[in-house]
Enzyme design. Structure first.
Site, mmCIF file in Angstrom:
data_model
loop_
_atom_site.group_PDB
_atom_site.id
_atom_site.type_symbol
_atom_site.label_atom_id
_atom_site.label_comp_id
_atom_site.label_asym_id
_atom_site.label_seq_id
_atom_site.Cartn_x
_atom_site.Cartn_y
_atom_site.Cartn_z
ATOM 1 N N SER A 142 0.872 -1.176 0.000
ATOM 2 C CA SER A 142 0.000 0.000 0.000
ATOM 3 C C SER A 142 0.906 1.222 0.000
ATOM 4 O O SER A 142 2.090 1.122 0.386
ATOM 5 C CB SER A 142 -0.843 0.002 1.289
ATOM 6 O OG SER A 142 -1.439 1.265 1.508
ATOM 7 N N TYR A 155 -2.603 -1.200 10.285
ATOM 8 C CA TYR A 155 -2.462 -1.352 8.822
ATOM 9 C C TYR A 155 -1.119 -0.803 8.349
ATOM 10 O O TYR A 155 -0.402 -1.437 7.576
ATOM 11 C CB TYR A 155 -3.620 -0.596 8.163
ATOM 12 C CG TYR A 155 -3.752 -0.796 6.666
ATOM 13 C CD1 TYR A 155 -4.484 -1.862 6.139
ATOM 14 C CD2 TYR A 155 -3.187 0.103 5.766
ATOM 15 C CE1 TYR A 155 -4.633 -2.042 4.774
ATOM 16 C CE2 TYR A 155 -3.325 -0.062 4.395
ATOM 17 C CZ TYR A 155 -4.057 -1.133 3.911
ATOM 18 O OH TYR A 155 -4.197 -1.294 2.549
#
Ligand code: NAD
Length: 260
Positions: A142, A155
């Site tokens: 990401s 995350y």
């Protein structure tokens, strides 16, 4: 381009993983798809890819929270197809909350699915790739593997971990014809992003439209969500012979986000 190759794509019944599975199948690879969902939904996704691209498509119900199931996903794929040449570690979940309120169970699940599962599947797939002298491992990281945003501690920690794990495994496999890379998408409009709009609005005290325009697209100079097809195109490229010397990298596909 990938005829004769066999791929496993985790978290591929939806969103980015589904697009990658379709992209690899379009190039002729047989694919094992994986994800949560009802048997009917999973069979619908599986049968559609098989019909559209005339390749073998299998479904693995392995839960990325369960190491034994993850290892079995790889060995079952090797038994059924003969090899796992391409492994795409894509399954991932998100949870948005300030650190001091972050539920322990959510932290554990995010680290388990987004990071630890990648260790287990990679560990199981490496011996076959080494033996054959060819492999491609692609981890969906990401932009949050490169930069942080508030309220996404688990995350961001997991995705930064993916960038490190990608580098380490790339070094270990460099002499075995096997590359390991991560793709770092910015905001891609998928069910995962759709679900976090409401929670981000609550955490920041703004409206859902403001989350889309002022938080998500503000980060992306292109002012556009990345598409799942754009991510799939990068994954297909990383599997090509032309990408044989790209290894250990985390490739941003984020509309310029991390250039700022
Ligand atoms: P999504 O919610 O559309 O799809 C997630 C997939 O993972 C589904 O197939 C789901 O069934 C599967 N999954 C979830 N938990 C699982 C588990 N325990 N075991 C097995 N499968 C499981 O999400 P997406 O947006 O396509 O995200 C895919 C990946 O891309 C994730 O790793 C995510 O972190 C990453 N990513 C997404 C974006 C984005 O903007 N959508 C941006 C950067 C990175």
């Amino acid at each position: 381009m990938l005829t004769g190759k066999n791929a496993v794509v985790t978290g591929s019944t939806s969103g980015i993983g589904l697009a990658i599975a379709r992209g690899l199948a379009e190039q002729g690879a047989n694919v094992v798809i994986n994800g949560l969902g009802t048997p009917e939904e999973n069979e619908g996704v599986r049968a559609a890819i098989e019909a559209d691209f005339d390749v073998k498509v299998l479904f693995s119900p392995a839960n990325m929270l369960k190491p034994v199931e993850i290892a079995a996903m790889i060995t079952d794929a090797e038994k059924a197809l003969g090899s796992v040449d391409i492994l795409v570690n894509n399954a991932g979940i998100q949870f948005v909350s300030p650190v001091e309120e972050f539920p322990e169970a959510k932290w554990d699940a995010i680290i388990a699915i987004n990071l630890t599962a990648v260790f287990h599947s990679t560990k199981a797939a490496i011996p076959g790739m080494k033996q054959r002298g060819w492999g491609r491992i692609i981890n969906t990281a990401s932009a949050h593997a490169l930069v942080a945003s508030p309220f996404k501690s688990a995350y961001v920690a997991a995705k930064h971990g993916i960038a490190g794990f990608t580098k380490t495994t790339a070094l270990e496999l460099a002499e075995y014809g096997t590359t390991v890379n991560a793709i770092a998408p910015g905001y891609v409009w998928t069910p995962l992003v759709e679900k976090q709009v409401a929670d981000t609005a609550k955490a920041r005290g703004i409206t859902e439209e403001q989350v889309k325009q002022d938080v998500m697209l503000k980060a992306q100079p292109t002012k556009k969500f990345v598409t799942v097809e754009e991510i799939a195109a990068v994954a297909v490229f990383l599997c090509s012979d032309g990408a044989a010397s790209i290894t250990g990298s985390t490739l941003p596909v984020e509309g310029g986000w991390t250039a700022q």
